[in-house]
Each structure stands twice: as structure tokens, then as C-alpha cells.
Design a protein around this motif. Structure first.
Motif, PDB file in Angstrom:
ATOM      1  N   PRO C  38      72.253  32.774 -50.567  1.00 33.39           N
ATOM      2  CA  PRO C  38      71.677  31.573 -51.183  1.00 33.39           C
ATOM      3  C   PRO C  38      72.611  31.009 -52.268  1.00 33.39           C
ATOM      4  N   GLU C  39      72.603  29.705 -52.365  1.00 35.54           N
ATOM      5  CA  GLU C  39      73.442  29.034 -53.356  1.00 35.54           C
ATOM      6  C   GLU C  39      73.139  29.528 -54.770  1.00 35.54           C
ATOM      7  N   SER C  40      71.886  29.872 -55.039  1.00 35.96           N
ATOM      8  CA  SER C  40      71.528  30.313 -56.394  1.00 35.96           C
ATOM      9  C   SER C  40      72.231  31.620 -56.763  1.00 35.96           C
ATOM     10  N   ALA C  43      75.852  30.761 -57.645  1.00 35.85           N
ATOM     11  CA  ALA C  43      75.893  30.142 -58.973  1.00 35.85           C
ATOM     12  C   ALA C  43      75.722  31.188 -60.066  1.00 35.85           C
ATOM     13  N   SER C  44      74.800  32.122 -59.855  1.00 41.43           N
ATOM     14  CA  SER C  44      74.546  33.151 -60.857  1.00 41.43           C
ATOM     15  C   SER C  44      75.747  34.073 -61.015  1.00 41.43           C
ATOM     16  N   THR C  45      76.323  34.480 -59.889  1.00 37.99           N
ATOM     17  CA  THR C  45      77.471  35.385 -59.948  1.00 37.99           C
ATOM     18  C   THR C  45      78.650  34.714 -60.644  1.00 37.99           C
ATOM     19  N   TRP C  46      78.887  33.453 -60.301  1.00 35.44           N
ATOM     20  CA  TRP C  46      79.985  32.728 -60.939  1.00 35.44           C
ATOM     21  C   TRP C  46      79.802  32.692 -62.456  1.00 35.44           C
ATOM     22  N   GLU C  47      78.591  32.386 -62.907  1.00 31.52           N
ATOM     23  CA  GLU C  47      78.349  32.346 -64.356  1.00 31.52           C
ATOM     24  C   GLU C  47      78.550  33.712 -65.006  1.00 31.52           C
ATOM     25  N   ARG C  48      78.184  34.759 -64.301  1.00 29.67           N
ATOM     26  CA  ARG C  48      78.330  36.096 -64.889  1.00 29.67           C
ATOM     27  C   ARG C  48      79.782  36.449 -65.170  1.00 29.67           C
ATOM     28  N   PHE C  50      81.798  34.795 -66.612  1.00 24.95           N
ATOM     29  CA  PHE C  50      82.184  34.233 -67.919  1.00 24.95           C
ATOM     30  C   PHE C  50      81.212  34.612 -69.028  1.00 24.95           C
ATOM     31  N   ASN C  51      80.281  35.476 -68.721  1.00 25.80           N
ATOM     32  CA  ASN C  51      79.225  35.852 -69.668  1.00 25.80           C
ATOM     33  C   ASN C  51      79.544  37.222 -70.272  1.00 25.80           C
ATOM     34  N   PRO C  52      79.781  37.281 -71.575  1.00 24.39           N
ATOM     35  CA  PRO C  52      80.221  38.551 -72.173  1.00 24.39           C
ATOM     36  C   PRO C  52      79.152  39.633 -72.175  1.00 24.39           C
ATOM     37  N   VAL C  53      77.898  39.266 -71.930  1.00 23.66           N
ATOM     38  CA  VAL C  53      76.853  40.277 -71.846  1.00 23.66           C
ATOM     39  C   VAL C  53      76.854  40.943 -70.454  1.00 23.66           C
ATOM     40  N   GLU C  54      77.540  40.347 -69.524  1.00 26.41           N
ATOM     41  CA  GLU C  54      77.522  40.844 -68.149  1.00 26.41           C
ATOM     42  C   GLU C  54      78.861  41.500 -67.811  1.00 26.41           C
ATOM     43  N   PRO C  55      78.864  42.784 -67.533  1.00 24.54           N
ATOM     44  CA  PRO C  55      80.143  43.433 -67.176  1.00 24.54           C
ATOM     45  C   PRO C  55      80.510  43.210 -65.710  1.00 24.54           C
ATOM     46  N   VAL C  56      80.567  41.937 -65.340  1.00 21.90           N
ATOM     47  CA  VAL C  56      80.930  41.527 -63.981  1.00 21.90           C
ATOM     48  C   VAL C  56      82.167  40.641 -64.107  1.00 21.90           C
ATOM     49  N   PHE C  57      83.219  40.977 -63.372  1.00 22.47           N
ATOM     50  CA  PHE C  57      84.499  40.321 -63.589  1.00 22.47           C
ATOM     51  C   PHE C  57      85.134  39.883 -62.266  1.00 22.47           C
ATOM     52  N   ALA C  58      86.030  38.923 -62.371  1.00 24.63           N
ATOM     53  CA  ALA C  58      86.776  38.484 -61.196  1.00 24.63           C
ATOM     54  C   ALA C  58      88.243  38.326 -61.536  1.00 24.63           C
TER      55      ALA C  58
ATOM     56  N   LYS D  81      73.456  39.649 -55.403  1.00 25.64           N
ATOM     57  CA  LYS D  81      72.046  39.642 -55.766  1.00 25.64           C
ATOM     58  C   LYS D  81      71.902  39.024 -57.155  1.00 25.64           C
ATOM     59  N   ILE D  82      70.773  38.403 -57.416  1.00 28.37           N
ATOM     60  CA  ILE D  82      70.459  38.019 -58.785  1.00 28.37           C
ATOM     61  C   ILE D  82      69.864  39.222 -59.514  1.00 28.37           C
ATOM     62  N   GLU D  83      69.009  39.936 -58.849  1.00 27.29           N
ATOM     63  CA  GLU D  83      68.401  41.131 -59.424  1.00 27.29           C
ATOM     64  C   GLU D  83      69.417  42.278 -59.444  1.00 27.29           C
ATOM     65  N   PRO D  84      69.214  43.221 -60.339  1.00 28.16           N
ATOM     66  CA  PRO D  84      70.084  44.396 -60.297  1.00 28.16           C
ATOM     67  C   PRO D  84      69.833  45.214 -59.029  1.00 28.16           C
TER      68      PRO D  84
END
Lengths: 154, 154, 154, 154
Positions: C38-40, C43-48, C50-58, D81-84
Motif C-alpha cells: 500500500p502507498e501508505s 510513505a511511512s517507511t520513507w519518512e522513517r 529521516f526521523n531520529p526517533v526511528e532506527p530505520v535507515f537507507a 509494515k506500518i505496525e511493528p
């Protein structure tokens, strides 16, 4: 003309210059002598700056190759925002570099990081009696009348 | 004799009773009308209460089966602690249950959660003009002179 | 002589080039058509990132100014480590740049980030039938016999 | 009729019974003798179970008041996923209680926690040679052909 101030993320190699500033900051808040900050906390905080699971960050201000100021900030959730908020917890300028814009440059450095992170709010606490600090803070932020209560319910 | 107050973690089934309290709390802080809290934020915050990756929590006070108060708190890092600190962000009692110990019970509920979590510090902010709240806060915590500066550096 | 490959953190300005690679990666795993991601979520992953609270990187690999590969990784706790472990979740090279060392450069880029973060373990999953990928993976990592079980217990 | 098995979150008071199971689990994976798990890691992991900033959790199975099994699980982000997602990292049943449904009850306990948390995916790893474990896993989950590569790039 004052030497230019560069604000950048702390590096592991800054430790020897960062440490006396951190100690000076804690002395300012009375965490000295018997109530000194335990070494284990300093070690833990330092490691968190470099740990991607920990949203705890440090910037340093350097002038002519010397580290002359520090700021530590972290991001945390808020119930009234989707984005995290940014808590600027620590700010300190080397005594011999006061009044030369180091503090302001560090705060603006945190603002830039917060913007890049999509964070809409940066805040910090200071003691009401910290008039030197407040002279600067009143220029770059607002005290809207909120005060802090705390308890150590051990 | 007043009805006993139970303080417990919020449940998904509390939504219909939690929501008017949350709206009342936001009205108190002027987040109404054109500046109302967007629905998307309320939805996000509510979900975070139940999301184990998010250290954002809610307790409710219930009396005779009715939810009469709420508190939202979260844990975040501190540079001067190894353990997280606990930020009690929101506290609200239904107007018709004021003065019956609901606020105090909620704060003590957060203290208990913080102790269990090994957290040594609970803190919150309030507006200096909130005299009703401060009458309670002065009994269960301390205002040590710290004030808040904030900026929305967009 | 092949064009040099630069591996660097993704920037917001990379979106238009990152997106077709991400779509190509998902097509490879059959997340297409009715089962498209899903597009959502994109969008969520892309934002993560750049989000310092999220330890998700690219990281992206670029060659001659063009983004030719991506890798997404994240850090999470492990019960057998004090430091976080690094899960390299996604890796994709533009079909026209296969065989030129892009995948290897991206994996080594993740290794470098993990080392800097003090992380001792990087791991990923692949399908046992992905022989092209495994030819590379066998050179830079080990399959020690561990396999994955999963369930969607909704 | 076998004694009923209760699955519940670990308590601090379970330590003395949890510890031999944790040691038994590590022995199974050969983390013994010179390669034993350092005591500091066990201490850190135990504390994380009770730390609200750490999405690391433990359930225990108890039978007739005795702790007879453990499972440790954690939640982490996923790019799809959006959820963990929920990573069930450790599972162990006391040798004298094998074959009585303890492992299955623990896995279903994690499924229940995951559902409550809105998580759509639970996964774990096992060694391809663990035939006793796999006999159970094939009943409650699926091995879809994914295998694990890892590297310790120190």
C-alpha cells in the motif's frame, strides 16, 4: 573579527575536549564533589551519542580547531504531536569563549537538526535565576509561563 | 464517604469515556476551534498507548465504573541518568469529580509505574497561573525553579 | 573500467530515483498488483528514514550521479547482546547495473555503519531460491543453517 | 490429565526460576564454557524486560506454581509494515516438561501479545537441524523458504 564558529555532530575523537566542558556544565548545576555525576552515567551518555537505537545526540561548537561548546539533545514522543519533539537538555560554552555567539550557534544548530527531522518543537529548561542564559534564550525562544515540577518517587 | 477511585492502564474499550476527558483537557489549554488538535493526532496518540514500540502510556481513574480522569505519560532518555525519566504530559479530572482525590491518585499511579520501571525521576510542566493544579502539585512534587523555553523553528 | 560507485545515506531529494528501485524490489518479491505494497506503507517507511526517533535507515549507491541501488536497514535489540543488532532488510540493484559490484558496495556500506554504531552483528534474510543473491552473500557473510518461521496471527 | 499451563509476563520475583532455563537455553546453542554468554549481558537483558523504553519482553509458562518454560520476544520496525513486527527470539522448555504443550502455549502467548499490540507478523529463527522444535513450528507457523545470512563485521 571573532573567529568563525563551526557547529557539527560530536565525533568519538572529540572525547578529550568534550569531557572538560561536560564537567564544567555539571559543576554549574552543582553536580560536584559528593554529588558528582557518576562516571558510569557519563560513559553511558557518551556511548548513546553514537548508538543509532538511542535518539540522544550531541553537537559541538569548534573555533580554530578547538571545541568550545557543547549541546546535547534528544527526541521523544508527545501526545499532542505526531512528530517527535526535541528536548535540548544541555548547553555549555567554555568560560573563555562566552559572549562570542557560541551558545546561539549551538541552539541554532539544534534548530537545524530538528527541522531536518521534521520536528516542530524544540524546548529546554533553565533555572529561573540563570539570567545570563535567559538573556540569550529570550532572543531565540519564548518562555510562555510553563514551569517544571518534579519528584524522585523511589 | 467518597466512592473509591481505581487507577489502571487504559483499555481500548475505554475510548468512548476517555475521549470527552481528552477533549476537555485540550479545551483547558485552548486547543479549541480553529486551533483544535487535529483528529489525526488524537488517533495517533490513542494507538501509541497500545503499541509496544512506543513508550507512551495512559492511566485512567475510574469511580463506580465510570472513567473520571486521565493521565498520559511517557519515558525518554536523559543525559544525566542511565534509567529513563518519566514525563507526565497530561492530567485531567472530569469537572464534576474535582476535589475528590482523582488527580492525586493519578499522579501516584504514574509514580508507581515509574518505580516499577526503575525510573528515578517523574516530572511535568504546568502553567504558572494554574493555581488549582499547583495546590496539588506542591504536595506531591517540587518546583525547584526550573522554567521552560520553547521554539517552533519551522 | 567501471564507473565508481558511491554509497551514501539517502536524501529527501533522492525520492524520484529511489522510488522505482523500491518498486522493483517489491515486484521481485511478488508484492504487485492486488498484493502491491500500500502507498501508505511506502510513505511511512520513507519518512522513517529521516526521523531520529526511528532506527530505520537507507543507503543508496550512486554511479555517475544516478541512484543505481538501495539498501534499507534497521537496528533492534537482541537478548544475547548489549549492543543493538543490525537487520539489513532490503537490498536492490537496478537491473541494468547488476554484476558491477553495487550490491557488494551497499552491504559493505551497511557494515561500515554498523561498525560505527558499535553493533557486532549484521544479518539479513533471503529466499533459499535466490541463487544470484546468494552467490554474493556467500562471499560477504555466512549462512549458518538458520531458517525463518513466521506467522500472521491476526 | 496434565497439569494446566499458565503463560504470563515475567515478574522480577521469577528470577531464580527463570535463570536456570535461560542457562539451559544458551547451553543448547553452545554458549557454554569459554563462549558462555557474559554475565553482563544476562543482567542487561533481564533489566530490559522491565524497562518501558525497551520493547523487549518475556513470558514464562508456569505449571503447579513452577516456572517450566520461557520465551523472549521483541518488537522492531519493518520497511514493509506500518505496525511493528514481533521477533520471538528465545524459546525454551524445561527438559522434564517437554512434550506437554509448554512450547506451543508460549508461542500462542506471544501471538496473543502481538495481536493486542496490533502487530501483524511474528517470526523466529531456528537451526535447520532442530527437528524436535520444527515438528512444533510446522504446526503453528510456516517456513516459507527464507534463510538467514549473518556477519560480525568488527
Amino acid at each position: 573579527m571573532p573567529a568563525p564558529i563551526e557547529v557539527r555532530p560530536v565525533l568519538r575523537t572529540d572525547y578529550d575536549q568534550w569531557r572538560p566542558l561536560w564537567d564544567g556544565y555539571n559543576a554549574f548545576y552543582g553536580r560536584l564533589g559528593e554529588t558528582a555525576l557518576p562516571e558510569s552515567i557519563t560513559a553511558s551518555t557518551w556511548e548513546r551519542f553514537f548508538n543509532p537505537v538511542e535518539p540522544v545526540f550531541a553537537l559541538v561548537a569548534s573555533s580554530q580547531g578547538k571545541v568550545v561548546g557543547l549541546t546535547h539533545y534528544l527526541f521523544h514522543r508527545s501526545t499532542t504531536k505526531i512528530e517527535p519533539v526535541c528536548y535540548l537538555q544541555d548547553l555549555f560554552t567554555s568560560p573563555e569563549h562566552r559572549g562570542s555567539g557560541v551558545g546561539r550557534a549551538l541552539i541554532q544548530g539544534v534548530y537545524a537538526q530538528a527541522r531536518e527531522a521534521g520536528t516542530k518543537r524544540v524546548y529546554w529548561q533553565t533555572h529561573t535565576s540563570n539570567s545570563a542564559g535567559r538573556a540569550l534564550y529570550d532572543k531565540v525562544a519564548k518562555h510562555l509561563g510553563f514551569i517544571v515540577y518534579s519528584c524522585d518517587p523511589v
